[in-house]
Write a protein that holds these residues in place. Sequence first.
Motif, PDB file in Angstrom:
ATOM      1  N   SER A  61       0.858  -1.179   0.000  1.00  0.00           N
ATOM      2  CA  SER A  61       0.000   0.000   0.000  1.00  0.00           C
ATOM      3  C   SER A  61       0.894   1.228   0.000  1.00  0.00           C
ATOM      4  O   SER A  61       1.665   1.440   0.924  1.00  0.00           O
TER       5      SER A  61
ATOM      6  N   SER B 224      -0.912  -0.711  -4.448  1.00  0.00           N
ATOM      7  CA  SER B 224      -2.031   0.231  -4.534  1.00  0.00           C
ATOM      8  C   SER B 224      -1.629   1.497  -5.266  1.00  0.00           C
ATOM      9  O   SER B 224      -0.455   1.822  -5.395  1.00  0.00           O
TER      10      SER B 224
ATOM     11  N   PRO C  11      -3.524   7.861  -3.014  1.00  0.00           N
ATOM     12  CA  PRO C  11      -4.870   8.342  -2.682  1.00  0.00           C
ATOM     13  C   PRO C  11      -5.329   9.515  -3.534  1.00  0.00           C
ATOM     14  O   PRO C  11      -6.509   9.774  -3.628  1.00  0.00           O
TER      15      PRO C  11
ATOM     16  N   ALA D 210      -8.044   8.802  -6.059  1.00  0.00           N
ATOM     17  CA  ALA D 210      -9.414   8.607  -5.603  1.00  0.00           C
ATOM     18  C   ALA D 210     -10.126   9.965  -5.592  1.00  0.00           C
ATOM     19  O   ALA D 210      -9.485  11.000  -5.406  1.00  0.00           O
TER      20      ALA D 210
ATOM     21  N   GLU E 198     -12.166  11.193  -3.358  1.00  0.00           N
ATOM     22  CA  GLU E 198     -12.405  11.745  -2.028  1.00  0.00           C
ATOM     23  C   GLU E 198     -11.460  12.879  -1.649  1.00  0.00           C
ATOM     24  O   GLU E 198     -11.914  13.903  -1.122  1.00  0.00           O
ATOM     25  N   PRO E 199     -10.130  12.768  -1.868  1.00  0.00           N
ATOM     26  CA  PRO E 199      -9.261  13.891  -1.495  1.00  0.00           C
ATOM     27  C   PRO E 199      -9.622  15.188  -2.218  1.00  0.00           C
ATOM     28  O   PRO E 199      -9.625  16.259  -1.608  1.00  0.00           O
TER      29      PRO E 199
END
Length: 75
Positions: free
Chosen positions: A21, A47, A50, A53, A55-56
């Motif tokens: 990750s 992975s 972030p 994605a 969301e951030p």
Amino acid sequence: MPRDEVSSGGPSADDVSALVSTYLPAPGFFAGRLREQAEAEGATAVSEGPALAPEPAEIVWERYGAAPAARRVPV
């Protein structure tokens, strides 16, 4: 996994998966190097950062909208 567990009939190295990750926020040079090295060492999956994605980006946009107008930087 302790060495004695492997030698005493525990799972072999072929039975173990390694999942990595990333802690890097976005794709680029370092994320690419991390992926290359992890896969070279036998990682099953790596992975994405972030930042890929939604969301951030949503959090940043919400906080921008909540900031007082005098402190906003024009977009």
